[in-house]
Design an enzyme around this catalytic site. Structure first.
Site, PDB file in Angstrom:
ATOM      1  N   PRO A 126       4.287 -10.769   1.758  1.00 26.32           N
ATOM      2  CA  PRO A 126       5.078 -11.994   1.871  1.00 26.32           C
ATOM      3  C   PRO A 126       5.783 -12.199   3.211  1.00 26.32           C
ATOM      4  O   PRO A 126       7.009 -12.162   3.313  1.00 26.32           O
ATOM      5  CB  PRO A 126       6.084 -11.841   0.728  1.00 26.32           C
ATOM      6  CG  PRO A 126       6.282 -10.358   0.634  1.00 26.32           C
ATOM      7  CD  PRO A 126       4.933  -9.760   0.928  1.00 26.32           C
ATOM      8  N   CYS A 127       4.994 -12.475   4.235  1.00 20.55           N
ATOM      9  CA  CYS A 127       5.562 -12.659   5.569  1.00 20.55           C
ATOM     10  C   CYS A 127       6.478 -13.882   5.642  1.00 20.55           C
ATOM     11  O   CYS A 127       7.280 -13.990   6.572  1.00 20.55           O
ATOM     12  CB  CYS A 127       4.455 -12.714   6.622  1.00 20.55           C
ATOM     13  SG  CYS A 127       3.157 -13.887   6.275  1.00 20.55           S
ATOM     14  N   HIS A 128       6.390 -14.766   4.656  1.00 14.26           N
ATOM     15  CA  HIS A 128       7.295 -15.918   4.635  1.00 14.26           C
ATOM     16  C   HIS A 128       8.743 -15.486   4.393  1.00 14.26           C
ATOM     17  O   HIS A 128       9.665 -16.257   4.662  1.00 14.26           O
ATOM     18  CB  HIS A 128       6.856 -16.943   3.574  1.00 14.26           C
ATOM     19  CG  HIS A 128       6.809 -16.410   2.187  1.00 14.26           C
ATOM     20  ND1 HIS A 128       5.711 -15.708   1.697  1.00 14.26           N
ATOM     21  CD2 HIS A 128       7.714 -16.453   1.185  1.00 14.26           C
ATOM     22  CE1 HIS A 128       5.961 -15.363   0.445  1.00 14.26           C
ATOM     23  NE2 HIS A 128       7.162 -15.800   0.109  1.00 14.26           N
TER      24      HIS A 128
END
Length: 160
Positions: A126-128
């Site tokens: 989950p780089c967001h």
């Protein structure tokens, strides 16, 4: 055995690529080649089925963590940084600097940002959830609108 399938989501059509080891690529809506030959449904492997099911559950709000196997091929520090990103819980955010620290080099926040920018398995990793050190959104391969939608989906106040 490489497979490819698409899934409709609130952030657009996503493309998923899997192999015998796991998910190795998630194409965000702005990166899906709709001309690509999809794997016939009756030939989906258990890994592809699981990846699609987990994404669907994530967007329905019933899943907060992923358990589908991933096949992450990246340079060593990038991989280490992205494995730290994968540990950031649903609905939480941390900075690129914090990811660099957790990956073993507090001064490598730019490298951690670069690893995030090159994340081939967004959402599953989950780089967001990673923000700039000053608390702003930073960047996102799928666009800042998509990053905001994903963070809002997780209950994060994006009026930063």
């Amino acid at each position: 055995m490489n497979e490819f399938a698409t899934i409709e989501t609130p952030i657009g059509t996503l493309g998923i690529r899997t192999n015998a080891k796991g998910v190795f690529r998630l194409h965000l809506a702005n990166d899906v080649d709709y001309q690509e030959k999809k794997t016939p449904f009756h030939q989906y492997s258990p890994i592809l089925k699981k990846a699609l099911k987990e994404l669907q559950e994530y967007f329905e709000g019933t899943r907060k963590t992923f358990s589908v196997p991933l096949d992450l091929k990246m340079p060593p520090f990038y991989k280490k940084a992205l494995l730290e990103v994968a540990k950031v819980p649903f609905g939480k955010t941390v900075s690129y600097q914090e990811i660099a620290r957790r990956a073993g080099n507090q001064k490598a926040s730019r490298a951690a940002g670069s690893a995030n920018a090159n994340n081939p398995i967004a959402i599953f990793i989950p780089c967001h959830r990673i923000l700039a050190t000053n608390g702003t959104l930073g960047g996102y391969g799928g666009g800042l609108d998509t990053k905001m939608i994903l963070l809002e989906h997780e209950g994060v106040d994006v009026r930063l």
